[in-house]
Design a protein around this motif. Structure first.
Motif, mmCIF file in Angstrom:
data_model
loop_
_atom_site.group_PDB
_atom_site.id
_atom_site.type_symbol
_atom_site.label_atom_id
_atom_site.label_comp_id
_atom_site.label_asym_id
_atom_site.label_seq_id
_atom_site.Cartn_x
_atom_site.Cartn_y
_atom_site.Cartn_z
ATOM 1 N N THR A 86 -6.260 -26.080 37.269
ATOM 2 C CA THR A 86 -7.232 -25.024 36.977
ATOM 3 C C THR A 86 -6.511 -23.691 37.145
ATOM 4 O OG1 THR A 86 -7.894 -25.095 39.289
ATOM 5 C CG2 THR A 86 -9.253 -26.328 37.737
ATOM 6 N N GLU A 115 -3.305 -16.811 46.001
ATOM 7 C CA GLU A 115 -2.691 -16.174 44.814
ATOM 8 C C GLU A 115 -2.388 -17.183 43.709
ATOM 9 O OE1 GLU A 115 -1.882 -13.212 43.234
ATOM 10 O OE2 GLU A 115 -3.450 -12.732 44.670
ATOM 11 N N TYR A 134 -12.136 -14.478 33.826
ATOM 12 C CA TYR A 134 -12.405 -13.782 35.083
ATOM 13 C C TYR A 134 -11.650 -14.552 36.147
ATOM 14 C CZ TYR A 134 -15.861 -17.428 34.399
ATOM 15 O OH TYR A 134 -16.455 -18.602 34.072
HETATM 16 C C1 LIG Z 1 -7.193 -16.014 42.767
HETATM 17 S S1 LIG Z 1 -6.820 -17.301 41.649
HETATM 18 C C2 LIG Z 1 -5.158 -16.952 41.218
HETATM 19 C C3 LIG Z 1 -5.046 -15.972 40.126
HETATM 20 C C4 LIG Z 1 -3.603 -15.740 39.673
HETATM 21 N N1 LIG Z 1 -2.892 -14.979 40.627
HETATM 22 C C5 LIG Z 1 -3.622 -15.012 38.340
HETATM 23 O O1 LIG Z 1 -3.548 -13.784 38.329
HETATM 24 O O2 LIG Z 1 -3.745 -15.689 37.294
HETATM 25 C C6 LIG Z 1 -6.672 -18.718 42.663
HETATM 26 C C7 LIG Z 1 -6.972 -20.012 41.979
HETATM 27 O O3 LIG Z 1 -8.305 -20.019 41.529
HETATM 28 C C8 LIG Z 1 -8.431 -20.816 40.368
HETATM 29 N N2 LIG Z 1 -9.065 -19.980 39.330
HETATM 30 C C9 LIG Z 1 -9.410 -18.689 39.443
HETATM 31 N N3 LIG Z 1 -10.029 -18.250 38.338
HETATM 32 C C10 LIG Z 1 -10.088 -19.295 37.485
HETATM 33 C C11 LIG Z 1 -10.607 -19.469 36.170
HETATM 34 N N4 LIG Z 1 -11.175 -18.483 35.499
HETATM 35 N N5 LIG Z 1 -10.512 -20.706 35.627
HETATM 36 C C12 LIG Z 1 -9.920 -21.734 36.270
HETATM 37 N N6 LIG Z 1 -9.397 -21.597 37.517
HETATM 38 C C13 LIG Z 1 -9.489 -20.418 38.117
HETATM 39 C C14 LIG Z 1 -7.049 -21.343 40.026
HETATM 40 O O4 LIG Z 1 -6.943 -22.643 40.547
HETATM 41 C C15 LIG Z 1 -6.149 -20.370 40.778
HETATM 42 O O5 LIG Z 1 -4.928 -20.971 41.138
#
Ligand SMILES: C[S@@+](CC[C@H](N)C(=O)[O-])C[C@H]1O[C@@H](n2cnc3c(N)ncnc32)[C@H](O)[C@@H]1O
Length: 247
Positions: A86, A115, A134
Motif C-alpha cells: 500500500t 515515513e 492523499y
Molecule cells: C505517511 S505514509 C508515507 C508517505 C510517503 N512518505 C510518501 O510521501 O509517499 C505511510 C504509509 O501509509 C500508507 N499510505 C498512506 N497513504 C496511502 C494511500 N493514499 N494509499 C495507500 N497507502 C497509503 C502506505 O503504506 C505508506 O507507506
C-alpha cells in the motif's frame, strides 16, 4: 475462497473490520480467511524496533525492509500469492481493480507506517496500490478498504444480484432506492416503484442511473456500454433531441 495475509504494525486497527458484519460472516462461513501478522515480531532488534533514520537524511522514520521480508517469507505459499504494497504512489484502487484482485486465491497486503518503507521492499511485491491522492498515517485503512471491497465479490458473501446493479459494476452509478414508509415528511417514493409494473420500473431505474451518472460522474459515461435506449434517455436528460446513432 480467498486468503488474505495482512502485514501490519497495528493489527488492532483491522480487528474491528474482521469482527463485524458481512466480513465477520464471510470468515465464519469459510468464504474468506484473514490472518493479521504483526511484523514487529520479526524484528531482530532487542527493543523490537522496526524503523530507522533514512540514509541521506529527511524527516521521520522509515520502516526497514528486513522484518517485513522475514514476515513475508514465513507465510505458507507466499511465492505464489499476489503481494500488494500500500502506498500513495501506487495505481489507484477502484472497482475494476477489486474485481481483478478477487480472481486471486491468496493475497498478501503490506501496510507501511511513519515515513513509509525502505524502497527495496518493491523487489518482493507484485502490485502497488493507492486508495486515492492523499496521504494517510498508515496502510491499515487502505488494507481494510481492499479487503472489504474484494471480500464482497467472493461468491455468496453477498447476494450476486446486489453486485450486478451496483455503482461502478455496471459502468454507471446506481439508481436511487427507497424503502418504507412510502411517504416521509411529504417526501413520497416515486409512484412507478409502487406500480408493480416491471418494465416501467426497469426503465425508470435505468433512466435515474443515467441521470445520476450524468450529473455526478459524467466521466463514467465515456467508458460505459450504452444501448440505443440509453442514448435516447441520455439525450432526454441532457435536453437534446435524440437521433439514432449510425453503426
Ligand atoms: C505517511 S505514509 C508515507 C508517505 C510517503 N512518505 C510518501 O510521501 O509517499 C505511510 C504509509 O501509509 C500508507 N499510505 C498512506 N497513504 C496511502 C494511500 N493514499 N494509499 C495507500 N497507502 C497509503 C502506505 O503504506 C505508506 O507507506
Amino acid at each position: 475462497m480467498i486468503t488474505f495475509d495482512i502485514l501490519t504494525l497495528f493489527p488492532e486497527m483491522l480487528e474491528g473490520v474482521i469482527n463485524s458484519s458481512i466480513i465477520k460472516r464471510a470468515i465464519e462461513s469459510g468464504k474468506i480467511k484473514v490472518n493479521l501478522i504483526n511484523f514487529r515480531e520479526f524484528s531482530k532488534n532487542k527493543h523490537q524496533q522496526v524503523d530507522d533514520y533514512a540514509y541521506g537524511g529527511g524527516a521521520g522514520m522509515l520502516i526497514s525492509v528486513v522484518p517485513i521480508y522475514d514476515a513475508l517469507i514465513s507465510i505458507d505459499g507466499y511465492q505464489k500469492a499476489h503481494k500488494i504494497i500500500t502506498s500513495p504512489s501506487g495505481r489507484t484502487f477502484n472497482q475494476k481493480v477489486a474485481e481483478e484482485l478477487a480472481e486471486h486465491d491468496h493475497i498478501i497486503i503490506i501496510c507501511g507506517h511513519y515515513e513509509g518503507i525502505d524502497e527495496r521492499i518493491y523487489h518482493y511485491v507484485d502490485d502497488d496500490i493507492s486508495i486515492g491522492d492523499y496521504v494517510l498515517t498508515g496502510g491499515e485503512i487502505p488494507a481494510m478498504t481492499i479487503l472489504d471491497a474484494v471480500a464482497r465479490l467472493v461468491p455468496d458473501v453477498i447476494a450476486s444480484d446486489s453486485i450486478k446493479n451496483e455503482s461502478f459494476t455496471m459502468g454507471l452509478l446506481e439508481y436511487p432506492q427507497y424503502t418504507r414508509p412510502a411517504v416521509f415528511n411529504d417526501l413520497a417514493v416515486p409512484e412507478v416503484l409502487l406500480s408493480g409494473h416491471h418494465e416501467n420500473i426497469r426503465k425508470y431505474q435505468r433512466y435515474e442511473a443515467l441521470k445520476k451518472t450524468y450529473l455526478k460522474r459524467p466521466d463514467l459515461l465515456e467508458k460505459a456500454e450504452l444501448s440505443e435506449e440509453d442514448l435516447k434517455m441520455l439525450a432526454e436528460i441532457k435536453g437534446e433531441r435524440w437521433t439514432k446513432s449510425k453503426k
